[in-house]
Scaffold this motif. Structure first.
Motif, PDB file in Angstrom:
ATOM      1  N   THR A  84       2.258  13.321  -0.609  1.00 37.06           N
ATOM      2  CA  THR A  84       2.902  12.185  -1.280  1.00 37.06           C
ATOM      3  C   THR A  84       3.570  12.684  -2.543  1.00 37.06           C
ATOM      4  N   PRO A 137      -1.931   1.393   1.562  1.00 41.20           N
ATOM      5  CA  PRO A 137      -3.102   2.125   1.077  1.00 41.20           C
ATOM      6  C   PRO A 137      -3.986   2.437   2.286  1.00 41.20           C
ATOM      7  N   GLY A 169      -8.383   5.097  -6.611  1.00 45.75           N
ATOM      8  CA  GLY A 169      -8.874   5.715  -5.395  1.00 45.75           C
ATOM      9  C   GLY A 169      -9.485   7.041  -5.776  1.00 45.75           C
ATOM     10  N   THR A 224       7.603   4.653 -11.568  1.00 44.44           N
ATOM     11  CA  THR A 224       7.505   5.717 -10.565  1.00 44.44           C
ATOM     12  C   THR A 224       6.999   5.119  -9.265  1.00 44.44           C
ATOM     13  N   VAL A 225       7.213   5.862  -8.171  1.00 44.35           N
ATOM     14  CA  VAL A 225       6.717   5.404  -6.871  1.00 44.35           C
ATOM     15  C   VAL A 225       6.209   6.609  -6.074  1.00 44.35           C
ATOM     16  N   ALA A 236      -4.999   8.454 -10.717  1.00 44.13           N
ATOM     17  CA  ALA A 236      -4.676   7.784  -9.466  1.00 44.13           C
ATOM     18  C   ALA A 236      -5.877   6.950  -9.058  1.00 44.13           C
ATOM     19  N   PRO A 269      -1.158   1.226  -7.887  1.00 44.89           N
ATOM     20  CA  PRO A 269       0.055   1.406  -7.093  1.00 44.89           C
ATOM     21  C   PRO A 269      -0.238   1.879  -5.661  1.00 44.89           C
ATOM     22  N   LEU A 327      -2.000  15.084  -8.641  1.00 43.76           N
ATOM     23  CA  LEU A 327      -2.756  13.878  -8.990  1.00 43.76           C
ATOM     24  C   LEU A 327      -3.953  13.695  -8.069  1.00 43.76           C
TER      25      LEU A 327
HETATM   26  O1  TXA Z   1      -3.093   9.780   3.088  1.00 48.60           O
HETATM   27  C1  TXA Z   1      -2.792   8.845   2.355  1.00 48.60           C
HETATM   28  O2  TXA Z   1      -2.205   9.012   1.259  1.00 48.60           O
HETATM   29  C2  TXA Z   1      -3.170   7.440   2.819  1.00 48.60           C
HETATM   30  C3  TXA Z   1      -2.351   7.109   4.074  1.00 48.60           C
HETATM   31  C4  TXA Z   1      -2.558   5.715   4.551  1.00 48.60           C
HETATM   32  O3  TXA Z   1      -0.996   7.390   3.836  1.00 48.60           O
HETATM   33  N1  TXA Z   1      -2.944   6.469   1.804  1.00 48.60           N
HETATM   34  C5  TXA Z   1      -3.721   6.379   0.689  1.00 48.60           C
HETATM   35  O4  TXA Z   1      -3.418   5.302  -0.123  1.00 48.60           O
HETATM   36  O5  TXA Z   1      -4.624   7.161   0.435  1.00 48.60           O
HETATM   37  P1  TXA Z   1      -4.361   4.772  -1.289  1.00 48.60           P
HETATM   38  O6  TXA Z   1      -3.744   3.530  -1.813  1.00 48.60           O
HETATM   39  O7  TXA Z   1      -5.750   4.667  -0.803  1.00 48.60           O
HETATM   40  O8  TXA Z   1      -4.194   5.849  -2.384  1.00 48.60           O
HETATM   41  C6  TXA Z   1      -2.923   5.952  -2.983  1.00 48.60           C
HETATM   42  C7  TXA Z   1      -3.022   6.774  -4.212  1.00 48.60           C
HETATM   43  C8  TXA Z   1      -3.789   6.045  -5.276  1.00 48.60           C
HETATM   44  O9  TXA Z   1      -4.680   6.969  -5.850  1.00 48.60           O
HETATM   45  C9  TXA Z   1      -2.676   5.631  -6.229  1.00 48.60           C
HETATM   46  O10 TXA Z   1      -3.112   5.477  -7.532  1.00 48.60           O
HETATM   47  C10 TXA Z   1      -1.688   6.775  -6.070  1.00 48.60           C
HETATM   48  O11 TXA Z   1      -1.717   7.025  -4.704  1.00 48.60           O
HETATM   49  N2  TXA Z   1      -0.334   6.374  -6.452  1.00 48.60           N
HETATM   50  C11 TXA Z   1       0.541   5.642  -5.742  1.00 48.60           C
HETATM   51  N3  TXA Z   1       1.676   5.447  -6.443  1.00 48.60           N
HETATM   52  C12 TXA Z   1       1.518   6.085  -7.614  1.00 48.60           C
HETATM   53  C13 TXA Z   1       2.316   6.230  -8.782  1.00 48.60           C
HETATM   54  N4  TXA Z   1       3.509   5.667  -8.877  1.00 48.60           N
HETATM   55  N5  TXA Z   1       1.812   6.946  -9.809  1.00 48.60           N
HETATM   56  C14 TXA Z   1       0.571   7.499  -9.730  1.00 48.60           C
HETATM   57  N6  TXA Z   1      -0.241   7.380  -8.647  1.00 48.60           N
HETATM   58  C15 TXA Z   1       0.220   6.678  -7.621  1.00 48.60           C
END
Ligand code: TXA
Ligand code: MG
Length: 318
Positions: A88, A132, A214, A107-108, A212, A53, A184
């Motif tokens: 977040t 991301p 990443g 969820t979001v 999560a 996600p 998380l």
């Molecule tokens: O600082 C940040 O959060 C950066 C900047 C660009 O905003 N974004 C970032 O995105 O680190 P990304 O995709 O690299 O990591 C997003 C994390 C992932 O570990 C993902 O699994 C988690 O957020 N995530 C997103 N939506 C989720 C959900 N509905 N449930 C559990 N984890 C979620």
């Protein structure tokens, strides 16, 4: 930043394009979160498996109630306290977002970033932006526009340059979906600060299968072997490695030993966070065999720094 470039970036987003943009944490790779085809382009550009996600970035605190379904008092309180900022919130998903954004979850993850260029872009685009970190899957997150171009090349339509990121590592992720609040991912807001606002504890998710994405160990790792060392052991460890003919990079708060490549010499946990990814990238460019990183204290941004260091230091397949 000329208003023309900003307008072009906003138009690209509204029309299904991919835009690299700065946030206070790391650079994001953005697409319109309501457009399934645009969101699929993010996964293709990053080489990221579908089903992981994405975080949705919004322009105003009030949008929490738009994209989340009945956000809890805790969620509203945290957004009011920390947005815009590196937090977040994973909440129950409302209507209107592409399924690809949440990988089919109910969820979001939502966040309002604290960067003037990001906020101007979000406001002008008029859509929520799924983003991301703007790196290829499994690599260190970018903290400059040049990093984004090096990572993604022509796969991104436009990169906005907002200079180096202030925080330097990703946002803290807190899940608030009905059960007790859960951490998380440690990140730019210290978890103890979140607990102070909530007036109660946030559960640390036990190590194990990453909740999560990443959070996989292969992320955050440079080619050099990373070793986490206590401040008092730095000089001795460096001496052994140098004696064995290794090229040694060092990231430390303490004074650096002689004979090593000083990749970063931060003064506190916040500057450690700010320079961390830059120094891991530099280690590869400077052909270090081994990178010694000083173990930070766990207060403030130290927990997030140690989390990323532990992943960079984890054994991985050759
Ligand atoms: O600082 C940040 O959060 C950066 C900047 C660009 O905003 N974004 C970032 O995105 O680190 P990304 O995709 O690299 O990591 C997003 C994390 C992932 O570990 C993902 O699994 C988690 O957020 N995530 C997103 N939506 C989720 C959900 N509905 N449930 C559990 N984890 C979620
Ligand atoms: Mg990432």
């Amino acid at each position: 930043m000329s208003t023309d470039v900003l307008a072009a970036a906003a138009a690209l987003l509204a029309n299904g394009g991919l835009v690299g943009f700065p946030t206070e944490t790391v650079y994001g790779l953005g697409a319109n979160a309501t457009d399934p085809a645009a969101v699929r382009r993010i996964f293709a550009a990053k080489g990221r498996p579908l089903g992981h996600p994405l975080i949705v970035h919004v322009a105003a605190v009030e949008e929490l109630a738009v994209w989340a379904q009945d956000p809890s008092q805790d969620a509203l309180r945290l957004a009011a306290a920390f947005w815009p900022g590196p937090l977040t919130l994973v909440v129950r998903r409302g209507k209107g977002l592409a399924d690809e954004v949440t990988g089919g979850r109910q969820t979001v993850g939502l966040r309002m970033p604290d960067h003037p260029l990001a906020l101007a872009l979000l406001a002008k685009a008029g859509v929520p932006v799924a983003a991301p970190s703007a790196n290829r899957f499994g690599r260190v997150s970018p903290t400059t526009a040049a990093d984004v171009r090096a990572e993604l090349g022509d796969a991104v339509d436009l990169v906005l340059d907002g200079g180096p990121c202030e925080v330097g590592l990703e946002s803290t992720i807190i899940e608030l979906t009905g059960g007790p609040p859960m951490l998380l991912r440690a990140g730019g807001v210290p978890v103890e600060t979140v607990e102070a606002v909530l007036g109660g504890p946030v559960q640390r998710v036990a190590a194990g299968p990453a909740r999560a994405s990443g959070m996989l160990a292969s992320h955050y790792a440079p080619s050099a072997a990373v070793q986490i060392v206590a401040a008092g052991d730095l000089a001795g460890r460096a001496e052994e490695l140098l004696a064995a003919g290794r090229r040694v990079g060092v990231v430390c708060l303490a004074s650096p030993p002689t004979g090593v490549v000083v990749l970063a010499h931060p003064t506190d946990n916040a500057s450690y966070a700010r320079t961390l990814y830059r120094s891991l990238r530099a280690a590869d460019g400077l052909a270090c065999d081994v990178v010694l990183v000083e173990r930070p204290s766990l207060d403030g941004l130290g927990l997030a720094v140690l989390d990323r260091l532990s992943k960079a230091a984890a054994p991985r397949p050759a």
